[in-house]
Design a protein around this motif. Structure first.
Motif, PDB file in Angstrom:
ATOM      1  N   GLY A  11       1.035  -1.261   0.006  1.00 53.27           N
ATOM      2  CA  GLY A  11       0.019  -0.013  -0.572  1.00 53.27           C
ATOM      3  C   GLY A  11       0.910   1.223   0.065  1.00 53.27           C
ATOM      4  N   LYS A  14       4.154   1.598  -4.135  1.00 54.65           N
ATOM      5  CA  LYS A  14       5.167   0.780  -5.323  1.00 54.65           C
ATOM      6  C   LYS A  14       4.322   0.905  -6.779  1.00 54.65           C
ATOM      7  CE  LYS A  14       5.353  -2.848  -2.497  1.00 54.65           C
ATOM      8  NZ  LYS A  14       4.994  -2.508  -1.974  1.00 54.65           N
ATOM      9  N   GLY A  15       3.177   0.331  -6.879  1.00 56.42           N
ATOM     10  CA  GLY A  15       2.749   0.172  -7.897  1.00 56.42           C
ATOM     11  C   GLY A  15       2.052   1.181  -8.907  1.00 56.42           C
ATOM     12  N   THR A  16       1.699   2.092  -8.087  1.00 56.42           N
ATOM     13  CA  THR A  16       1.588   3.873  -8.473  1.00 56.42           C
ATOM     14  C   THR A  16       1.936   4.078  -9.428  1.00 56.42           C
ATOM     15  OG1 THR A  16       0.028   3.477  -6.426  1.00 56.42           O
ATOM     16  CG2 THR A  16       0.350   5.954  -8.017  1.00 56.42           C
ATOM     17  N   THR A  32       6.374  -8.121  -9.610  1.00 60.12           N
ATOM     18  CA  THR A  32       6.402  -9.817  -9.267  1.00 60.12           C
ATOM     19  C   THR A  32       4.854 -10.671  -8.514  1.00 60.12           C
ATOM     20  OG1 THR A  32       7.798  -8.767  -7.029  1.00 60.12           O
ATOM     21  CG2 THR A  32       8.879 -10.684  -8.506  1.00 60.12           C
ATOM     22  N   ARG A  37       0.554 -12.672 -10.271  1.00 59.48           N
ATOM     23  CA  ARG A  37      -1.925 -12.704  -9.863  1.00 59.48           C
ATOM     24  C   ARG A  37      -1.927 -13.610 -11.401  1.00 59.48           C
ATOM     25  NH1 ARG A  37      -0.810  -9.105  -6.432  1.00 59.48           N
ATOM     26  NH2 ARG A  37      -0.375  -6.821  -7.360  1.00 59.48           N
ATOM     27  N   GLU A  58       1.359 -13.536   2.663  1.00 60.66           N
ATOM     28  CA  GLU A  58       2.422 -14.932   3.238  1.00 60.66           C
ATOM     29  C   GLU A  58       3.411 -14.335   1.734  1.00 60.66           C
ATOM     30  OE1 GLU A  58       3.970 -16.095   6.443  1.00 60.66           O
ATOM     31  OE2 GLU A  58       1.859 -14.974   7.018  1.00 60.66           O
ATOM     32  N   GLY A  86       8.070  -4.760  -5.559  1.00 63.25           N
ATOM     33  CA  GLY A  86       7.746  -5.852  -5.628  1.00 63.25           C
ATOM     34  C   GLY A  86       9.149  -7.572  -5.344  1.00 63.25           C
ATOM     35  N   ARG A  89      12.183  -9.212  -1.988  1.00 68.33           N
ATOM     36  CA  ARG A  89      11.683  -8.943  -0.568  1.00 68.33           C
ATOM     37  C   ARG A  89      12.050  -9.794   0.424  1.00 68.33           C
ATOM     38  NH1 ARG A  89       5.804  -7.917  -3.253  1.00 68.33           N
ATOM     39  NH2 ARG A  89       4.882  -7.574  -1.256  1.00 68.33           N
ATOM     40  N   ARG A 128      -8.551   0.312  -1.070  1.00 66.12           N
ATOM     41  CA  ARG A 128      -8.468  -0.474  -2.349  1.00 66.12           C
ATOM     42  C   ARG A 128      -9.314  -1.252  -2.606  1.00 66.12           C
ATOM     43  NH1 ARG A 128      -3.052  -2.330  -4.383  1.00 66.12           N
ATOM     44  NH2 ARG A 128      -3.196  -3.752  -2.821  1.00 66.12           N
ATOM     45  N   ARG A 146       0.288  -9.054   6.169  1.00 65.81           N
ATOM     46  CA  ARG A 146       1.195  -8.546   5.030  1.00 65.81           C
ATOM     47  C   ARG A 146       1.993  -6.951   5.452  1.00 65.81           C
ATOM     48  NH1 ARG A 146      -3.536  -6.303   1.308  1.00 65.81           N
ATOM     49  NH2 ARG A 146      -1.163  -5.431  -0.162  1.00 65.81           N
TER      50      ARG A 146
END
Ligand code: AP5
Length: 190
Positions: A11, A14-16, A32, A37, A58, A86, A89, A128, A146
């Motif tokens: 949240g 990172k994606g944004t 990743t 997904r 996890e 991501g 990690r 979201r 998370r």
């Protein structure tokens, strides 16, 4: 090549901001989480292995994620640059990323950490969850797990990049545009 590791808790944006970096610097984006997904959506063996782990918040095994990234890096070694979202990690993934990049005569330019307060992370992810359809956004206990997993298993990587003088901390609170300006300032000063 500009190779950026965009780092931060679930949240944190990172994606944004990866999407904005791709647009501004013409980079290739590797998330990743998104790759996993899409494997789940395609019901591949890899996706099936990852799904139950991801739904609990996890981490998927290092081997699986590193194997997944190997080809992606070698296929894109001639581009303007790469943005990793991501990944890595764990410290093992960070070492593997260095190795995979070195095999292609590349290296990480900087690791940029988005620093966001826990309460704000929870607020963003709960918001979201109204539209994302992501199982790991839908339950506050999974969101908290998370964040705990990040603090326990992922945050220690900051030390790995500090030792290489590649660690850059960015205040990830505030408007998306203001945060992006801070990220760009870091990159322009590299
Ligand atoms: P992943 O998909 O990487 O999810 P995550 O790390 O939990 O990150 P998110 O996508 O939730 O958040 P983000 O930081 O990208 O923020 P975003 O920009 O979306 O990983 C999911 C799972 O896959 C993991 O739990 C694990 O199981 C597995 N996995 C993935 N990679 C792995 C690896 N390397 N090893 C092992 N397992 C792995 O923003 C969030 C929301 O906030 C959005 O709605 C956005 O619009 C909003 N927002 C963003 N910025 C702001 C702002 N400034 N103000 C208000 N809202 C904002």
């Amino acid at each position: 090549m500009l190779n950026i590791v965009l780092f931060g808790p679930p949240g944190s944006g990172k994606g944004t901001h990866s999407a904005k970096l791709v647009e501004k610097y013409n980079l290739v984006h590797f998330s990743t989480g998104d790759i996993l997904r899409s494997e789940i959506a395609a019901q591949t063996e890899l996706g099936m292995l990852a799904k139950s782990v991801m739904d609990k918040g996890e981490l998927v095994s290092d081997k699986l994620v590193i194997d997944m990234m190997r080809n992606k890096i070698s296929q894109n070694k001639d581009k303007n640059g790469l943005v990793f979202d991501g990944f890595p990690r764990t410290t093992e993934q960070a070492a593997a990323l260095d190795k995979l990049l070195a095999e292609n005569n590349l290296s990480v330019s900087a690791m940029i950490m988005l620093d966001v307060e826990r309460e704000e992370l929870v607020t963003r992810l709960q918001k979201r969850s109204e539209t994302s359809g992501r199982a790991d956004d839908a339950d506050i206990r999974i969101i908290n797990n998370r964040i705990d997993v990040y603090n326990r298993q992922t945050l220690p990587i900051a030390e790995y990049y500090k030792k290489q003088n590649k660690f850059q901390n960015v205040n990830g609170m505030g408007s998306i545009d203001d945060i992006f300006d801070r990220i760009v300032k870091v990159i322009e000063n590299l």
